[in-house]
Each structure stands twice: as structure tokens, then as C-alpha cells.
Scaffold this active site. Structure first.
Site, PDB file in Angstrom:
ATOM      1  N   CYS A  81     -28.207  17.627  40.536  1.00 26.80           N
ATOM      2  CA  CYS A  81     -27.607  17.266  39.119  1.00 26.80           C
ATOM      3  C   CYS A  81     -27.290  18.535  38.438  1.00 26.80           C
ATOM      4  O   CYS A  81     -26.358  18.797  37.806  1.00 26.80           O
ATOM      5  CB  CYS A  81     -28.807  16.440  38.394  1.00 26.80           C
ATOM      6  SG  CYS A  81     -28.117  15.971  36.764  1.00 26.80           S
ATOM      7  N   HIS A 252     -32.261  15.147  33.929  1.00 24.64           N
ATOM      8  CA  HIS A 252     -30.969  15.477  34.089  1.00 24.64           C
ATOM      9  C   HIS A 252     -30.198  16.665  33.269  1.00 24.64           C
ATOM     10  O   HIS A 252     -30.710  16.586  32.451  1.00 24.64           O
ATOM     11  CB  HIS A 252     -29.930  14.283  33.731  1.00 24.64           C
ATOM     12  CG  HIS A 252     -29.727  13.074  34.937  1.00 24.64           C
ATOM     13  ND1 HIS A 252     -28.666  12.217  34.799  1.00 24.64           N
ATOM     14  CD2 HIS A 252     -30.496  12.868  36.006  1.00 24.64           C
ATOM     15  CE1 HIS A 252     -28.805  11.545  35.902  1.00 24.64           C
ATOM     16  NE2 HIS A 252     -29.961  11.796  36.422  1.00 24.64           N
ATOM     17  N   ASN A 284     -22.919  13.229  31.133  1.00 27.04           N
ATOM     18  CA  ASN A 284     -24.015  12.953  32.126  1.00 27.04           C
ATOM     19  C   ASN A 284     -23.229  13.193  33.469  1.00 27.04           C
ATOM     20  O   ASN A 284     -22.363  12.338  33.733  1.00 27.04           O
ATOM     21  CB  ASN A 284     -24.519  11.729  31.949  1.00 27.04           C
ATOM     22  CG  ASN A 284     -25.638  11.422  32.834  1.00 27.04           C
ATOM     23  OD1 ASN A 284     -26.041  12.051  33.854  1.00 27.04           O
ATOM     24  ND2 ASN A 284     -26.329  10.246  32.724  1.00 27.04           N
TER      25      ASN A 284
END
EC number: 3.4.22.-
Length: 640
Positions: A81, A252, A284
Site C-alpha cells: 500500500c 493504509h 486511498n
């Protein structure tokens, strides 16, 4: 910036592509083959992976579909991520992604010239002080004809999957990208320096002054082409991917895609109103799961903003993973921010330019303490000064200094079990104005970094004019490793490594003599100087055997604080050290007095307050004022 890009593993992109076209074959990279070794460095492989070229995944493959956007990316199975967030930030900066993806138009598929396609791509990354050109083939890992790692919204867009493959090649395999650091990827994309900020520790949610200062710095970084990321720390494994009630996800890394002051209100009145809101737009990498609090896509707060302002901000009502938050809420819900400055060293720019010093060094071990360079942090006082030492100068009355130390990347050595970073950091000491040799005793600590086992450690500090020594160390002694030191200042800092412990013996030493004594003179200040209507604009000069050190001018005071030090390696022990005080004037400087210092090594009175004397009078006659001097002398030239 890219005048000298080094081919990674000596693979020349142009030559390889030319050879493939000549032989009418698609490139197969022997250094990163389509095998499990390129996927994993440990553990059992998962489902059967098939490596496919883009043409085998879709009909009409493209590097880009309708341009490049931070909306393009989605994270795959590997826990990278952090890398995808960095790519999202990169995609929002055309000037940056065009450097990472060079000559992209030439690399793009050309439907009109299918025979020109050779199945080869190349990308640029900044690696340990230099730009490298990484060559890959276009075979990508799939399961059920789906890309298993980073992929695009559009099934036929492949830029992010190919950039990820090149980055995985640098790391050794895809699995080595698991659990990395966004700060590292931002640096590798830009050649800049990343500054991590702990929002919780700094209490930015409650300290409005600090929060406003941080927002202004972020606004400056963003407006000058830098990259920013934000995240919420996952303390436990169970925390990873945990979704909070507000819609944010722990663990994240969110890409910051815009930073701006938003004007509230409608019509002409809003234009003249001063009320603005500090806001951040985030994305995101999963492409969904948005913030659902104030100023989320459908919240009523947007009614406070005019339609034209909303359009300018690109506000959309869709669950695309991108959303706005006030900076106050960012500081309340997020725990960490990473700012990556793209350092401007061009003198043609209208923005602030920096002078960069870049030096490679290493922590090495040796039985001889004089040659050992692995002494550990200041906790280990017996060996601390055995570490590498670097001297630099601040040449303005005060200057902002950026310092970054980076250890050689370790991800590619994970397969051999050597992939962990060392805990590293550095201390900065203000030293004598004329120091040329290594430090051997503690001096005033000007600043220090944290110690952490990350690839890079960064410090921003404001320091007054003077000379400084940086001592980069591992936390524990006895560790070895290479590092890169980068120092950024407003004017050239003359940064260099201190290699010698004391003056060297030369062929002239027997004729001219060799130092028998080292003396450090620290002039703290003066008091009661000769009166003048505006006070004295005084400075001091320390003289010893032809060497001299001069302080900055202290304006408008009869009680100046000079805080200037000099170090002298003395051959003529009977010749005293002279400290002179002068008053700076426009036409000619005025002599205010002087003192002589014998500075014997057996003089135990280290701090002296001495009356100023005339320099020409045979009889000692006091002049107005005293000077405070701290003296340290030793027959051991490695005592200071």
C-alpha cells in the site's frame, strides 16, 4: 538532473531493444525471469501464477489510457500500500512522473507499428545518490487472467503494473515490497528528501499554532512540486486494514493529492471575505472506503462553498477513494505525515534554491581505534568519536539546514537474510571556527536526530553562523554499513569529511617544528566596553602563531556575547595567544583592547575574566571593559 543515468546491472535499454527488433523477438529479462524467484524470497507460493504479456491479458494494451491520474491505481495482493500511495502522489505530478517514466511516448504501444514493439520497458529511480535506469520485460504475474499486484482501473492500462515490476526488480522480488515505507518510495521517485512527522507526538490536533505552521509548510511543499503521504499507525497485526467508524483505514498510506485554503461563502462577498479553511485532499490506494465525516463527498458542509469553488477543487460525489478533510481533522485522525521535498538546486528558479553537499561514507571496523569507524551512538562515550565525522559551515547570520542520512537499501538482500535496516541517526556539534581535524571530546550539541531502523533519517534545523561537525552513527557499536550524507544549505557549506586526527607529520616538520600543544580558546563575551552613543558594534579576533579566528559583529551593546571558539596547534609555547576586541566602524575599525593568554597545560583555571589592555603601552594600563575566556590546553593533540 538526468544527465548521468546509470544502467542498472549494466543493462542498456536502447541496445537491448535494438537487438530484439533486429531479431524480431520479444525481450525476456534474464535478471528478473518469469519464475517464482521473482515473486518470493521465502515461504510457499500461493495459487499457480501465470506470467503474461499485456497482449495476452487484453486486446488493446496501453501504457496510459486517457492520460495518467492518481485514480488509476489499485493495490494488489502484496502488502505494498505504501508503494501504491507513492505512485498515486507521483501520478499527480507530470514533471515528476515523466522523469520516472522516460520518453513515454516512445515506450507506448503503437497500433500502426506492431512490429516495432519489443516487449521491453525502462524506468528511472533514484538509488543511493544516483539515478538508475531499470530495464524490464513486459511479462506480468496473473491469476485467472487478472493482474495480482498493482493494477489500473482500466483493464488495458499498464503503466502502474510496469513501474511496480521495475521497482520489484530493484528490491529483488515482489515479496520484498511487502511492508515498506512510503518515504522511501517518494525519495526513489524524486531524488528529494522525506521528512516524517508524528502528528500524535507533536500534539498537532490540539496545538493550533503548530498545526498552522505545519499546514503552511505542507502548502509550500505541495506548491513547489513535492509529494505528501498520510497514514494511521496500526499498532497490532489485528489493526492492519481495520476500518474506523469515520471510514478511514488503519495501516493504509493515503496519498495527499491537493493542499489548499478553501474560500467559504458565495458570490462577491465571499471573494472579499478573509475566512478560509485549511483543507487536504487524500486518496486511498484501494480506490474506495472514503472518509465519511465533515466535508466528505455528500456532506452538507459543501453548501458553504460556492459552485465555482467546488468545481475548481474537483469535488465529486462518488466512492472513488478520493476525499477532502479539514487539516484539523487530518491531525486528529491521522498519526503520521510524510513530506517529500523536491529540492530545488536550480539558480534560474524564482523559488528558494538550495546548495547540496552529497558524500558517501561507511561504518567500518578496525582493531586500531584511530581507524575504527563503527563506534555507536553517544551512549558509548569510549568509542563515539571513532565514527565518521563531517564538517560544514553556516555562512549566514542564521540559516535553515536540511540534513539527511540514508543507509544503502537492504531489500534486495532479504533473500540472504540480510534485509533489515540498522538503527541509525546523527548528532551535530558547533565547533571552533578554524577546526580542520577530527573531534575527540564533547562540544556544544547544536541538534540531533532520532535513532530509528528506517532507510533514511532526516532533520531540519535552524543554526547560527559558524562551523559544525556531523557525526552519523549506528545506535550500537560494532555494526558495519554504507551510508549517504546529504546536507542542504542556502549558500555552499564546504561540507567535507574529517579524516585526520591531528596535523600530519611532513618533510617540513623536522625543519619548521611540529606542534607540542593544542589549545582551545572560547571567548564567551565582554562587559563594560568603551561607551558610545549607540553602544559598541564589537567583534573579537583570536590570534596564535599566524592563525586567527574572528567573531561576528555584535551590534549596539557594551556587553556582547561572542560565543566564538578557535583551536590552535602550537609550536612556540612561549608565544602567548592574543585576544583583541574591536569596534566596527564605517571608515576604520577602532581598537578597544586586548589580552594575552599563556594557556599552559597545567593552568587549572580554565575560565578567565580579564581586563582589556592597550597594545602599545610598555606599562600595563587597563582600558574600559573585560573579556571572559575559557581555555583548554593539552600536550595530547587528540585531547580536544
Amino acid at each position: 538532473m538526468f544527465s548521468c543515468v546509470k544502467p542498472y546491472e549494466d543493462q542498456n535499454y536502447s541496445a537491448l531493444r535494438r537487438d530484439c527488433r533486429r531479431r524480431k523477438v520479444l525481450f525476456e529479462d534474464p535478471l528478473f525471469p518469469a519464475t517464482d524467484d521473482s515473486l518470493y524470497y521465502k515461504g510457499t507460493p500461493g495459487p499457480a501464477v501465470r506470467w503474461k504479456r499485456p497482449k495476452g491479458i487484453c486486446e488493446d494494451p496501453r501504457l496510459f489510457v486517457d492520460g495518467i491520474s492518481s485514480h488509476d491505481l489499485h493495490q494488489g495482493q502484496v502488502g505494498n500500500c505504501w508503494f501504491v500511495a507513492a505512485c498515486s502522489s507521483l501520478a499527480s505530478r507530470e514533471s515528476l512522473w515523466q522523469k520516472v517514466i522516460p520518453d513515454w511516448k516512445e515506450q507506448e504501444w503503437d497500433p500502426e507499428k506492431p512490429n516495432a514493439y519489443a516487449g521491453i520497458f525502462h524506468f528511472h529511480f533514484w538509488r543511493f545518490g544516483e539515478w538508475v535506469d531499470v530495464v524490464i520485460d513486459d511479462r506480468l504475474p496473473t491469476v485467472n487472467n487478472q493482474l495480482i499486484y498493482c493494477h489500473s482501473n482500466s483493464r488495458n492500462e499498464f503503466w502502474c503494473a510496469l513501474v511496480e515490476k521495475a521497482y520489484a526488480k530493484l528490491a529483488g522480488c515482489y515479496q520484498a515490497l511487502d511492508g515498506g515505507n512510503t518515504a522511501d518510495a517518494l525519495v526513489d521517485f524524486t531524488g528529494g528528501v522525506s521528512e516524517p512527522i508524528d502528528l500524535t507526538e507533536g500534539d498537532f490536533a490540539n496545538d493550533e499554532t503548530k498545526r498552522n505552521q505545519l499546514f503552511e509548510r505542507m502548502l509550500k511543499v505541495h506548491s513547489r512540486g513535492g509529494l505528501i503521504s498520510a497514514s494511521i499507525k496500526a499498532v497490532t497485526a489485528a489493526d492492519m486494514e481495520a476500518r474506523l467508524a469515520c471510514g478511514l483505514v488503519k495501516g493504509h498510506a493515503y496519498a495527499v493529492t491537493d493542499v489548499r485554503k478553501v474560500r467559504l461563502g458565495h458570490g462577491l462577498l465571499a471573494f472579499f471575505k478573509s475566512e478560509k479553511l485549511d483543507m487536504i485532499r487524500l486518496r486511498n490506494p484501494w480506490g474506495e472506503r472514503e472518509w465519511n465525516g465533515p466535508w466528505s463527498d455528500t456532506s452538507e458542509e459543501w453548501q458553504k462553498v460556492s459552485k465555482s469553488e467546488r468545481e475548481k477543487m474537483g469535488v465529486t460525489v462518488q466512492d472513488d477513494g478520493e476525499f477532502w478533510m479539514t487539516f484539523e481533522d487530518v491531525c486528529r485522525y491521522f498519526t503520521d505525515i510524510i513530506k517529500c521535498r523536491v529540492i530545488n538546486t536550480s539558480h534560474l528558479s524564482i523559488h528558494k534554491t538550495w546548495e547540496e553537499a552529497r558524500l558517501h561514507g561507511a561504518w567500518t571496523l578496525h582493531e586500531d581505534p584511530r581507524q575504527n569507524r563503527g563506534g555507536g551512538c553517544i551512549n558509548h562515550k569510549d568509542t563515539f568519536f571513532q565514527n565518521p565525522q563531517y564538517i560544514f559551515e553556516v555562512k549566514k547570520p542564521e540559516d535553515e539546514v536540511l540534513i539527511c542520512i540514508q543507509q544503502r537499501p537492504k531489500r534486495s538482500t532479504r533473500r540472504e537474510g540480510k534485509g533489515e535496516n540498522l538503527a541509525i541517526g546523527f548528532d551535530i556539534y558547533k565547533v571552533e571556527e578554524n577546526r580542520q581535524y577530527r573531534m575527540h571530546s564533547l562540544q556544544h550539541k547544536a541538534a540531533s536526530s532520532i535513532y530509528i531502523n528506517s532507510r533514511s533519517v532526516f532533520l531540519r534545523t535552524d543554526q547560527p553562523e559558524g562551523r559544525y561537525v556531523i557525526i552519523p552513527t549506528t545506535f550500537e557499536p560494532g555494526h558495519t554499513g554504507e551510508f549517504l550524507l546529504r546536507v542542504f544549505t542556502d549558500v555552499p557549506s564546504n561540507c567535507r569529511e574529517l579524516r585526520l586526527d591531528e596535523p600530519p607529520h611532513t618533510c617540513w616538520s623536522s625543519l619548521c617544528g611540529y606542534p607540542q600543544l593544542v589549545t582551545q580558546v572560547h571567548v564567551l563575551g565582554a562587559a563594560g566596553l568603551k561607551d558610545s552613543p549607540t553602544g559598541a558594534n564589537s567583534y573579537v579576533i583570536i590570534k596564535c602563531e599566524g592563525d586567527k579566528v574572528r567573531s561576528a559583529v555584535q551590534k549596539g551593546t557594551s556587553t556582547p556575547e561572542y560565543n566564538v571558539k578557535g583551536i590552535f596547534y602550537r609550536k612556540k609555547l612561549s608565544q602567548p595567544i592574543t585576544v583583541q576586541v574591536w569596534n566596527h566602524r564605517v571608515l576604520k575599525d577602532e581598537f578597544l583592547g586586548q589580552v594575552h593568554l599563556k594557556a599552559d597545560p597545567d593552568n587549572l583555571q580554565a575560565l578567565h575574566t580579564l581586563h582589556l589592555r592597550d597594545r602599545n603601552s610598555r606599562q600595563p594600563s587597563n582600558l574600559p571593559g573585560t573579556v571572559a575566556v575559557h581555555i583548554l590546553s593539552s600536550t595530547s593533540l587528540m585531547a580536544v
